[in-house]
Each structure stands twice: as C-alpha cells, then as structure tokens.
Design an enzyme around this catalytic site. Structure first.
Site, short mmCIF file in Angstrom:
data_model
loop_
_atom_site.label_atom_id
_atom_site.label_comp_id
_atom_site.label_asym_id
_atom_site.label_seq_id
_atom_site.Cartn_x
_atom_site.Cartn_y
_atom_site.Cartn_z
N ARG A 51 0.88 -1.19 0.00
CA ARG A 51 0.00 0.00 0.00
C ARG A 51 0.91 1.23 0.00
NH1 ARG A 51 -5.27 1.26 3.63
NH2 ARG A 51 -6.02 -0.25 2.12
N HIS B 70 -7.52 0.42 -6.15
CA HIS B 70 -7.61 -0.45 -4.97
C HIS B 70 -8.22 -1.78 -5.44
CE1 HIS B 70 -7.69 -1.74 -0.96
NE2 HIS B 70 -8.57 -0.92 -0.40
N CYS C 229 -16.41 0.92 1.14
CA CYS C 229 -15.17 0.18 1.39
C CYS C 229 -14.72 0.30 2.85
CB CYS C 229 -14.07 0.65 0.45
SG CYS C 229 -13.80 2.43 0.50
N ARG D 221 -13.12 -9.36 2.26
CA ARG D 221 -11.73 -9.00 1.98
C ARG D 221 -10.81 -10.18 2.33
NH1 ARG D 221 -10.40 -3.71 2.00
NH2 ARG D 221 -8.53 -4.50 0.95
N GLN E 1 -9.89 -4.39 -3.06
CA GLN E 1 -11.20 -3.96 -2.58
C GLN E 1 -12.27 -4.39 -3.59
OE1 GLN E 1 -11.93 -2.02 0.37
NE2 GLN E 1 -13.97 -2.67 -0.19
N ASP F 34 -17.71 6.31 -0.85
CA ASP F 34 -16.40 6.25 -0.17
C ASP F 34 -16.17 7.64 0.41
OD1 ASP F 34 -13.78 5.65 0.60
OD2 ASP F 34 -12.95 5.70 -1.44
N1 CP Z 1 -11.22 -0.64 2.79
C1 CP Z 1 -9.94 -0.63 3.17
O1 CP Z 1 -9.01 -0.85 2.38
O2 CP Z 1 -9.76 -0.42 4.50
P1 CP Z 1 -8.36 -0.10 5.19
O3 CP Z 1 -7.88 1.22 4.68
O4 CP Z 1 -8.66 -0.06 6.68
O5 CP Z 1 -7.40 -1.20 4.85
N1 NVA Z 2 -10.34 6.25 -1.19
C1 NVA Z 2 -9.91 5.85 0.12
C2 NVA Z 2 -10.06 4.38 0.30
C3 NVA Z 2 -9.69 3.85 1.64
C4 NVA Z 2 -9.80 2.36 1.74
C5 NVA Z 2 -8.46 6.27 0.33
O1 NVA Z 2 -7.66 6.13 -0.60
O2 NVA Z 2 -8.14 6.77 1.41
#
Ligand code: CP
Ligand code: NVA
Length: 318
Positions: free
Chosen positions: A101, A128, A263, A291, A131, A223
């Site tokens: 990430r 993502h 998400c 997930r 997700q 989101d």
């Molecule tokens: N939805 C998601 O990716 O959650 P986190 O940011 O907590 O991993």
């Molecule tokens: N769009 C959000 C998703 C978090 C899982 C972000 O990137 O922070």
C-alpha cells in the site's frame, strides 16, 4: 500465468471470475486450503494506515501457511531512504510476494518490474483492486448475478471508483458514477472501462446528479470524500461534494432491494448517514469479511502457481 495483481485492467473477466470462484471455495471450506502455501513468505508494506487490508492480508496469509513480515514507512521509506529498485532487489532474495500500500501507482508497477516476486497492490492513489474483488464477491452473494444489474457510485472519482468501474465493465455489470464535475474519474480509466464494456454488453456512464446516479440501482456505493494523502484538500473537497451524501432520501431513488456498500473507513455524517450504513440494506461488514476470503484467493492464485523468474545479479533490468 500472471505474476502480479497491480490493476483490474490487467486481468480478464474470466480470470476475475476464477478468483471469485476460488474465494467462494475458500469461504465455504477454509480448512481445505489451510497451509497450501506453506514454506513461502510475503512482505506486507504499508506506507498508509490500514485496518481491513492489513488484518485480512496478515490473517489470510497465515491461514494459508505463509510467513509474513510487516513493514511501514518507518522501515522502508520508498524512494527516500532507499530506491524502489534497491528495495526490490533486496526483497527478492527473501520473499515470494510483496503486498504493498503506497501513494503512486508507479511504485507498485516498478516493484513488479524489478522484483522476481509477485506484487499485490493493496491500494495506491490510482487503484484499490483487492477492494474490488471483495466487493464483487459481496455483490454476487446478494444479487446472484452481475448481468443486467446497475452499480451506482456516488461521490469521488477516486482509486476505489477506478477499480470498481473496471471490474464492472469486465464482468458485464452496468456502472454509473455520479461525481462532481471537478472530481471525475481519470478519463483513461473510463475509456478503458467503456472499451471492455463493449465486449461484455455493460453500460459505463458518468453523471453529475446523485439522484440520477442512484435511479433504479441495485448497488449504491460511496467512499470518503477525502482520501488518504489528500488531507490538505479537505476544505475545497467538502464544498464540491455538497449534495452527494448517501442518505435515506437518496436511497429512495434506488431499487427498494438495493444493497448499500462502502469500502470503509466511513466518515459517518459526511458521505453517508447512520440511517443508511446501519440499515438492513447495508452490507458493509459482509464486504469487510469478504476481503479476507478474496485476498486469500489472490495470494493462492499468484503464489501457488508461481514459477519464480531468475534472480538477476546485475543491474541490467533497471
Ligand atoms: N477498505 C480498506 O481498504 O480499509 P483499510 O484502509 O482499513 O485497509
Ligand atoms: N479512497 C480511500 C479508500 C480507503 C480504503 C483512500 O484512498 O483513502
């Protein structure tokens, strides 16, 4: 056989459906797959916070018998303490997979190019994909099919929107993104999704009116309006998203049997109200559970069949 899971764009509808099939089998009978990757190792690199992705990858990997090591930017600040190239060339001597990430999609793509291990995108500013796999398993469980169903994205044309739009196009689900004019998804992603949709018969469209977006939808998804790394834009973004909240009023435009997805993490009272996220239509915790099963299926798909490429001991691949 593919080495990496970097973008939904790289995987065909058939390959994505195969991952969903394995996910369902893993969910139904986790013991059958227990220890199926024993002896392999993955590094989990998180340069942004995470609850769901971190926990589900770590627990899921262990359930498959993988050894995991968790690294944050305090350990490897990509491109600052050490180049992505050097980090990759070190890691390939020790691990079979990297779950990462980070901010730029380029970091993930470069790591996949430099390292002989499999790379899994656990969220970038651009996509993502993990997700999306969890979400489409949840949709399949609730709606039984994708064909002829409508997915309504309400809010920011962001990383999660990109992956979901591409996934919908590839599996033949109609997808409408209701987004403010100044926060549209990347036009390159929309064009790619529309090209895929021409093959599957899906319709991919953008609108700027949330009620039109939600009209007759079978899935209503939102989101946060301020993604990780965009905190400085908070004030201007909040103004742009005025009217884009998913509340009971907006849900009235959707199919009465529609499910609500997010998400997570949710900013309750901003992009979604308690009455929607806590309603019987909400499947957000099914999504969170899925997930785990879907990421195990992604790890299994990539690592089970892995034929590790030759480790290059010189710098010619740079
Ligand atoms: N939805 C998601 O990716 O959650 P986190 O940011 O907590 O991993
Ligand atoms: N769009 C959000 C998703 C978090 C899982 C972000 O990137 O922070």
């Amino acid at each position: 056989m593919k080495k990496d899971f970097l973008s939904i764009a790289d995987w065909s509808g058939k390959e994505l459906m195969d991952i969903l099939k394995i996910s369902k089998a893993m969910k139904a009978n986790p013991k059958k797959f227990g220890k199926s990757l024993i002896g392999k190792s993955v590094a989990l690199i998180f340069e942004k916070p995470s609850l769901r992705t971190h926990v589900t990858f770590e627990i899921g990997a262990k359930q498959l018998g993988l050894h995991t090591t968790y690294l944050t930017s305090a350990d490897i600040s990509l491109g600052k303490r050490e180049s992505v190239y050097d980090v990759s060339k070190n890691l390939e001597r020790w691990v079979d997979g990297v779950v990462i990430r980070t901010f730029g999609q380029k970091n993930v793509d470069s790591m996949a190019q430099f390292g002989s291990f499999s790379v899994i995108n656990a969220l970038t500013d651009y996509e993502h994909p993990c997700q999306a796999v969890g979400d489409f398993l949840t949709i399949l469980e609730h709606l039984k099919t994708f064909k002829g169903k409508k997915f309504a994205w309400i809010g920011d044309g962001n990383n999660v929107c990109h992956s979901l739009m591409l996934f919908a196009a590839k599996v033949g689900m109609n997808f409408t993104a209701a987004v403010p004019a100044d926060h549209k998804p990347d036009p390159a992603v929309v064009l790619r999704a529309q090209a895929e949709a021409r093959k599957t018969g899906a319709v991919i469209e953008l609108v700027h009116d949330p009620a039109a977006g939600a009209a007759n939808a079978d899935v209503v998804y939102t989101d946060v309006w301020v993604s990780m790394g965009q905190e400085a834009e908070r004030e201007t973004k909040m103004k742009s998203f005025n009217g884009f909240q998913v509340n009971a009023e907006l849900m009235k435009h959707a199919n009465p049997k529609a499910i609500f997805l997010h998400c997570l993490p949710a900013h309750r009272g901003e992009e979604v109200t308690d009455e929607v996220i806590d309603s019987p239509q909400s499947a957000v915790f099914d999504e969170a559970e899925n997930r785990l099963h879907t990421q195990k299926a992604i790890l299994y798909t990539l690592l089970k069949a892995q034929g590790r490429g030759k480790i290059h001991t010189h710098r010619s691949r740079r």
